[in-house]
Design a protein around this motif. Structure first.
Motif, short mmCIF file in Angstrom:
data_model
loop_
_atom_site.label_atom_id
_atom_site.label_comp_id
_atom_site.label_asym_id
_atom_site.label_seq_id
_atom_site.Cartn_x
_atom_site.Cartn_y
_atom_site.Cartn_z
N MET A 1 -83.15 -19.34 -80.38
CA MET A 1 -82.90 -18.42 -81.48
C MET A 1 -84.20 -17.72 -81.84
N GLU A 2 -84.13 -16.43 -81.95
CA GLU A 2 -85.32 -15.66 -82.29
C GLU A 2 -85.41 -15.49 -83.80
N PHE A 3 -86.52 -15.93 -84.36
CA PHE A 3 -86.68 -15.84 -85.80
C PHE A 3 -87.08 -14.44 -86.24
N GLU A 4 -87.54 -13.62 -85.30
CA GLU A 4 -87.91 -12.25 -85.65
C GLU A 4 -86.70 -11.42 -86.06
N SER A 5 -85.52 -11.85 -85.61
CA SER A 5 -84.30 -11.08 -85.89
C SER A 5 -83.67 -11.46 -87.23
N LEU A 6 -84.24 -12.42 -87.93
CA LEU A 6 -83.69 -12.82 -89.23
C LEU A 6 -84.13 -11.84 -90.31
N THR A 7 -83.17 -11.12 -90.85
CA THR A 7 -83.46 -10.17 -91.94
C THR A 7 -82.34 -10.25 -92.96
N LEU A 8 -82.61 -9.74 -94.14
CA LEU A 8 -81.60 -9.67 -95.19
C LEU A 8 -81.21 -8.21 -95.41
N THR A 9 -79.93 -7.97 -95.53
CA THR A 9 -79.48 -6.64 -95.92
C THR A 9 -79.68 -6.50 -97.43
N PRO A 10 -79.75 -5.29 -97.93
CA PRO A 10 -79.91 -5.13 -99.39
C PRO A 10 -78.79 -5.80 -100.18
N PHE A 11 -77.57 -5.75 -99.68
CA PHE A 11 -76.45 -6.39 -100.39
C PHE A 11 -76.62 -7.91 -100.40
N THR A 12 -76.98 -8.50 -99.26
CA THR A 12 -77.19 -9.95 -99.19
C THR A 12 -78.36 -10.37 -100.07
N ALA A 13 -79.42 -9.59 -100.06
CA ALA A 13 -80.58 -9.91 -100.91
C ALA A 13 -80.20 -9.87 -102.39
N THR A 14 -79.35 -8.93 -102.76
CA THR A 14 -78.90 -8.84 -104.15
C THR A 14 -78.08 -10.07 -104.54
N ILE A 15 -77.20 -10.49 -103.65
CA ILE A 15 -76.38 -11.68 -103.91
C ILE A 15 -77.26 -12.92 -104.04
N VAL A 16 -78.22 -13.07 -103.14
CA VAL A 16 -79.13 -14.22 -103.20
C VAL A 16 -79.94 -14.19 -104.49
N PHE A 17 -80.41 -13.01 -104.89
CA PHE A 17 -81.18 -12.87 -106.13
C PHE A 17 -80.35 -13.27 -107.35
N VAL A 18 -79.12 -12.79 -107.41
CA VAL A 18 -78.25 -13.11 -108.55
C VAL A 18 -77.96 -14.61 -108.60
N GLY A 55 -88.51 -14.20 -100.66
CA GLY A 55 -89.94 -14.02 -100.47
C GLY A 55 -90.39 -13.98 -99.02
N PHE A 56 -89.69 -14.70 -98.14
CA PHE A 56 -90.17 -14.84 -96.77
C PHE A 56 -89.35 -14.09 -95.72
N LEU A 57 -88.15 -13.65 -96.04
CA LEU A 57 -87.37 -12.89 -95.07
C LEU A 57 -87.45 -11.40 -95.39
N PRO A 58 -87.70 -10.59 -94.39
CA PRO A 58 -87.80 -9.15 -94.65
C PRO A 58 -86.43 -8.52 -94.88
N LEU A 59 -86.44 -7.40 -95.59
CA LEU A 59 -85.21 -6.63 -95.80
C LEU A 59 -84.97 -5.71 -94.62
N ASP A 60 -83.72 -5.62 -94.23
CA ASP A 60 -83.32 -4.71 -93.16
C ASP A 60 -82.83 -3.43 -93.80
#
Length: 61
Positions: A1-18, A55-60
């Motif tokens: 599994m490539e960890f470079e491909s792990l990103t968050l979409t803006p919608f997913t990041a919003t859900i995680v934040f909430v 904090g550690f996963l980039p946004l896509d």
């Protein structure tokens, strides 16, 4: 599994934040009420994991 491909979409990041904010709010409420320790651990871990993901996963964008 490539960890470079792990990103968050803006919608997913919003859900995680909430979810992290709600878990942090519940953590504080249980702490102030001197509630059960297992609830402190549960809400604290959920809030911490959510904020670490943000904090550690980039946004896509």
């Amino acid at each position: 599994m490539e960890f470079e491909s792990l990103t968050l979409t803006p919608f997913t990041a919003t859900i995680v934040f909430v979810l992290a904010v709600l878990a942090g709010h519940r953590y504080r409420a249980v702490w102030k009420a001197e509630g059960p320790r297992w609830q402190l651990w549960l809400y604290g871990i959920v809030a911490a994991l959510g904020l670490m993901l943000l904090g550690f996963l980039p946004l896509d964008v």
